[in-house]
Design an enzyme around this catalytic site. Structure first.
Site, PDB file in Angstrom:
ATOM      1  N   CYS A  21       0.859  -0.623  -0.163  1.00 29.09           N
ATOM      2  CA  CYS A  21      -0.416   0.399   0.220  1.00 29.09           C
ATOM      3  C   CYS A  21       0.800   1.777   0.074  1.00 29.09           C
ATOM      4  O   CYS A  21       0.681   2.320  -0.730  1.00 29.09           O
ATOM      5  CB  CYS A  21      -0.758   0.075   1.711  1.00 29.09           C
ATOM      6  SG  CYS A  21      -1.566   1.387   1.619  1.00 29.09           S
TER       7      CYS A  21
ATOM      8  N   HIS B 227      -2.112   6.048   4.883  1.00 30.14           N
ATOM      9  CA  HIS B 227      -0.382   5.312   5.168  1.00 30.14           C
ATOM     10  C   HIS B 227       0.329   5.718   4.237  1.00 30.14           C
ATOM     11  O   HIS B 227       1.306   4.967   3.717  1.00 30.14           O
ATOM     12  CB  HIS B 227      -1.540   4.357   4.210  1.00 30.14           C
ATOM     13  CG  HIS B 227      -0.733   2.804   5.262  1.00 30.14           C
ATOM     14  ND1 HIS B 227      -0.941   1.588   4.506  1.00 30.14           N
ATOM     15  CD2 HIS B 227       0.411   2.758   6.547  1.00 30.14           C
ATOM     16  CE1 HIS B 227       0.042   0.815   5.171  1.00 30.14           C
ATOM     17  NE2 HIS B 227       1.265   1.148   6.541  1.00 30.14           N
TER      18      HIS B 227
HETATM   19  C1  NG6 Z   1       1.849  -6.509   6.948  1.00 30.92           C
HETATM   20  C2  NG6 Z   1       0.260  -6.895   7.734  1.00 30.92           C
HETATM   21  C3  NG6 Z   1      -0.591  -6.991   7.433  1.00 30.92           C
HETATM   22  C4  NG6 Z   1      -1.614  -5.289   6.381  1.00 30.92           C
HETATM   23  C5  NG6 Z   1      -0.041  -4.855   5.328  1.00 30.92           C
HETATM   24  C6  NG6 Z   1      -0.149  -3.311   4.999  1.00 30.92           C
HETATM   25  C7  NG6 Z   1       0.942  -8.157   9.388  1.00 30.92           C
HETATM   26  C8  NG6 Z   1       1.204  -9.907   9.906  1.00 30.92           C
HETATM   27  N1  NG6 Z   1       0.130  -8.175   8.209  1.00 30.92           N
HETATM   28  O1  NG6 Z   1       2.296  -5.668   7.742  1.00 30.92           O
HETATM   29  O2  NG6 Z   1      -1.828  -7.007   7.812  1.00 30.92           O
HETATM   30  O3  NG6 Z   1      -1.665  -5.103   7.832  1.00 30.92           O
HETATM   31  O4  NG6 Z   1       1.524  -5.519   6.738  1.00 30.92           O
HETATM   32  O5  NG6 Z   1      -0.802  -3.842   3.813  1.00 30.92           O
HETATM   33  O6  NG6 Z   1       1.072  -8.299  10.123  1.00 30.92           O
HETATM   34  S1  NG6 Z   1      -1.077  -2.430   3.157  1.00 30.92           S
HETATM   35  O7  NG6 Z   1      -1.916  -3.233   1.806  1.00 30.92           O
HETATM   36  O8  NG6 Z   1      -1.878  -1.373   3.804  1.00 30.92           O
HETATM   37  O9  NG6 Z   1       0.246  -2.685   2.705  1.00 30.92           O
HETATM   38 CA    CA Z   2      -3.151  -2.492   0.221  1.00 33.44          CA
END
Ligand code: NG6
Ligand code: CA
Length: 535
Positions: free
Chosen positions: A80, A135
């Site tokens: 993300c 984010h």
């Molecule tokens: C990872 C999390 C996952 C998710 C991701 C971010 C763990 C083990 N996993 O660190 O659940 O939150 O980060 O996702 O904590 S994103 O779509 O925002 O990149």
């Molecule tokens: Ca994402």
């Protein structure tokens, strides 16, 4: 001089002045409303118009039916934060340290003052808003959630912000509106920790009896609404969001912004949280699919899209609104919670025919749904043009007629004709990124090269193939879109050529003709290194 000559002379002078301030260019362009609907972890195969049978998405399908549906569109990254960074700045995120998945208390990673999609459009007279997932960090270090939260979206070009600071699984689980936490009671101040537990705060791994959703990996720290999260929060109880109403909160703020500025050009960055974990649909969507919460929250997201379209129509501005719908990275079933996503998936294929998933250098990491809809301007079409979200900034600059400076958007290519479905020609090549900065891949129309990369081939928690291997991998995407047969040994010349292209893009520091490499200031700390590297 005749009168007409005098007039022309005046016009000429005015023209030069105007060019100096960039006004003529701005007037030369068009100024439709621009609404970017940015999904979180929505896979290529999760939408009806991309082949999903198990998840009804009538509103997204309508956008595709009336607009252009792209088959070869990419997020810059398989997670993300970097994808959002690339989307808003027009810079490949791997160029900049500290752009990995951010903790919920990370500082802002876009330098205030830098040209972003929002700041450029604001310069062109747009009203700009971000509603939904941010984010990209907030503040400049040691953020006090109880005071003014800045710099943030308002310092990089948005005039209104209603955001979830990081992710729905990261503390603090509160909304931030402009510079303040929403609904905060000053007698119950917020404290957030991403290291040690905070004394007196319940720890999820020690109190399973307090949980209404179980974690499978990670997500064993703080607890909010009975859901275990990443990070700890003390206080701010009155401000904690309700997961079930997040979708309607976002819709409400987005529609209010459209209503308020219906007579002005609007840029709305509508960043939905579905189907990221934890998947907690509003009760009215529970059971709408046979897939459990993951399917149900996609139906909920589709409802959000429908609400937005209905508002555009009600306000009479749909014809002059360009809507783009896409996703920040590919799909994952088990991303840390036991929410039946795996057990009830059936034969649904979240990534379509592609290999890998979120976090992966294989296609499913970054090949995403991408739909472009503008009733007054776009004719329905299917496009195989190679397009990337990193081109958003240069493309809107092209649309509104504001020139980019050499220091702006180093990797963003003006792609308006392709994005409007007027040209089948997209990029010649694009670089994509797995979970970490060094996990790059480059693709051209036909080929994709994944240079050798250390790390596990598969993540044991998510079950996703990451694309790491000690040898180069070359795939003929035209013949083998599922990346099943490594043909590097058969085409050493192609491997060498793609290696050289990637090396040049890296060492040049930019890939947009006319751009300069970015000057990194000392204030840009490689802050908040990705807390998790997918291994
Ligand atoms: C990872 C999390 C996952 C998710 C991701 C971010 C763990 C083990 N996993 O660190 O659940 O939150 O980060 O996702 O904590 S994103 O779509 O925002 O990149
Ligand atoms: Ca994402």
């Amino acid at each position: 001089m005749r009168r007409s000559e005098v007039w022309f002379e005046k016009l000429r002078r005015f023209r030069w002045v105007a060019i100096a301030v960039g006004v003529v260019e701005a007037l030369a362009g068009e100024r439709p409303n621009i609404v970017l609907i940015y999904m979180d972890d929505l896979g290529y195969g999760d939408v009806g118009c991309y082949g999903a049978r198990a998840i009804p998405t009538p509103n997204m399908d309508r956008l595709a039916r009336e607009g252009v549906r792209f088959t070869q569109a990419y997020a810059t990254s398989a997670t993300c934060t970097p994808s959002r960074y690339g989307l808003l700045t027009g810079e490949y995120p791997w160029r900049k340290p500290g752009t990995g998945i951010l903790p919920g208390n990370a500082p802002l990673i876009i330098e205030p003052g830098r040209t972003t999609v929002a700041s450029l459009l604001r310069r062109a007279g747009y009203r700009t808003a971000v509603v939904g997932k941010w984010h990209l960090g907030l503040g400049s270090g040691a953020l006090d959630w109880n005071g003014e939260i800045r710099p943030g979206p308002l310092e990089v070009g948005f005039e209104y912000a209603f955001i979830m600071p990081a992710t729905n699984d990261r503390e603090p689980c509160v909304y931030v509106e402009n510079h303040r936490v929403v609904g905060l009671d000053s007698s119950d101040p917020i404290e957030v920790s991403y290291g040690r537990p905070i004394p007196g705060v319940m720890i999820a791994r020690e109190h399973p009896e307090l949980l209404r959703m179980r974690f499978t990996h990670g997500h064993d720290q703080g607890i909010a609404n009975g859901i275990p999260r990443i990070g700890f929060r003390k206080g701010g109880t009155a401000a904690v969001w309700k997961d079930e109403t997040m979708a309607e909160e976002f819709v409400h703020r987005a529609v209010a912004f459209l209503e308020a500025y219906r007579n002005d050009p609007i840029f709305l960055y509508f960043a939905l949280h579905q189907p990221h974990v934890p998947r907690v649909p509003n009760p009215k969507f529970v059971g709408r699919t046979a897939l459990g919460p993951r399917g149900d929250v996609i139906v909920e997201a589709d409802w959000c899209v429908g609400e937005l379209l209905a508002a555009l129509e009600r306000l009479g501005i749909a014809d002059r609104t360009w809507v783009i719908l896409t996703s920040d990275n590919g799909p994952v079933l088990n991303d840390g919670y036991d929410d039946q996503a795996v057990t009830r998936n059936g034969d649904h294929r979240p990534a379509g025919l592609f290999r890998g998933g979120k976090y992966s250098r294989f296609e499913a990491g970054t090949r995403v749904p991408f739909i472009s809809w503008w009733p007054g301007r776009i004719r329905p079409a299917l496009s195989d043009a190679l397009v990337s979200q990193v081109d958003f900034l240069a493309t809107v600059a092209e649309l509104v007629g504001v020139p980019l400076g050499p220091e702006d958007a180093p990797d963003s290519l003006p792609s308006l004709a392709a994005w409007l479905g007027q040209s089948p020609k997209g990029r010649d090549q694009v670089v994509v990124q797995g979970v970490a900065r060094e996990q790059l891949a480059i693709r051209t129309e036909r080929w994709k090269l994944l240079p050798p990369c250390p790390g596990p081939a598969t993540n044991t928690n998510t079950g996703i193939e990451l694309g790491n291997a000690p040898v180069p991998q070359l795939y003929d995407l035209a013949a083998d879109p599922g990346e099943r047969r490594n043909v590097a040994a058969e085409h050493p010349d192609v491997v060498e050529d793609l290696h050289a292209r990637l090396a040049k893009i890296r060492s040049d520091g930019y890939s947009r003709p006319g751009a300069h490499p970015q000057v990194r200031t000392s204030s840009e700390r490689p802050n908040a290194e990705a807390e998790w590297k997918g291994d």
